[in-house]
Motif scaffolding. Structure first.
Motif, PDB file in Angstrom:
ATOM      1  N   GLU A 155     -34.098 -30.322  24.208  1.00 60.23           N
ATOM      2  CA  GLU A 155     -35.473 -30.115  24.665  1.00 60.23           C
ATOM      3  C   GLU A 155     -35.838 -28.644  24.629  1.00 60.23           C
ATOM      4  O   GLU A 155     -36.959 -28.284  24.268  1.00 60.23           O
ATOM      5  CB  GLU A 155     -35.628 -30.679  26.076  1.00 60.23           C
ATOM      6  N   ARG A 156     -34.924 -27.757  24.987  1.00 65.87           N
ATOM      7  CA  ARG A 156     -35.201 -26.316  24.996  1.00 65.87           C
ATOM      8  C   ARG A 156     -35.292 -25.753  23.582  1.00 65.87           C
ATOM      9  O   ARG A 156     -36.121 -24.901  23.306  1.00 65.87           O
ATOM     10  CB  ARG A 156     -34.115 -25.555  25.765  1.00 65.87           C
ATOM     11  N   TRP A 211     -40.216 -30.889  23.241  1.00 64.62           N
ATOM     12  CA  TRP A 211     -40.435 -32.271  23.651  1.00 64.62           C
ATOM     13  C   TRP A 211     -41.250 -32.975  22.587  1.00 64.62           C
ATOM     14  O   TRP A 211     -42.286 -32.480  22.158  1.00 64.62           O
ATOM     15  CB  TRP A 211     -41.179 -32.283  24.989  1.00 64.62           C
ATOM     16  N   GLU A 260     -43.884 -35.354  20.672  1.00 67.21           N
ATOM     17  CA  GLU A 260     -45.244 -35.782  21.026  1.00 67.21           C
ATOM     18  C   GLU A 260     -45.278 -37.266  21.414  1.00 67.21           C
ATOM     19  O   GLU A 260     -46.025 -37.667  22.296  1.00 67.21           O
ATOM     20  CB  GLU A 260     -46.196 -35.519  19.854  1.00 67.21           C
ATOM     21  N   ALA A 302     -43.203 -38.915  23.036  1.00 64.60           N
ATOM     22  CA  ALA A 302     -42.644 -39.161  24.357  1.00 64.60           C
ATOM     23  C   ALA A 302     -43.513 -38.597  25.477  1.00 64.60           C
ATOM     24  O   ALA A 302     -43.178 -38.713  26.640  1.00 64.60           O
ATOM     25  CB  ALA A 302     -41.249 -38.558  24.457  1.00 64.60           C
ATOM     26  N   THR A 303     -44.651 -38.002  25.111  1.00 65.63           N
ATOM     27  CA  THR A 303     -45.548 -37.423  26.107  1.00 65.63           C
ATOM     28  C   THR A 303     -46.568 -38.464  26.544  1.00 65.63           C
ATOM     29  O   THR A 303     -47.157 -39.153  25.709  1.00 65.63           O
ATOM     30  CB  THR A 303     -46.272 -36.201  25.509  1.00 65.63           C
TER      31      THR A 303
END
Length: 61
Positions: free
Chosen positions: A41-42, A46, A48, A50-51
């Motif tokens: 993730e870093r 993240w 798109e 999964a948002t």
């Protein structure tokens, strides 16, 4: 109860009754998986898909 006292009690219990090797392996595997997720993730970001969108809340009928 203070969190540090709680952790101290937990460590004392683990010292007196250590977990089995399989239990330790499972804990290490879960921690490694979580660390891998954080690193991905870093470094990558993240995804798109999964948002969550800004949809209004559903109303129960």
């Amino acid at each position: 109860m203070d969190p540090m006292i709680r952790w101290g009690i937990r460590l004392a219990q683990w010292f007196r009754n250590p977990p089995s090797r399989q239990h330790v392996r499972i804990m290490v595997a879960v921690l490694a998986f979580c660390a891998a997720l954080v690193l991905v993730e870093r470094l990558i970001g993240w995804p798109e898909w999964a948002t969550l969108g800004n949809h209004p809340p559903r109303v129960a009928r």
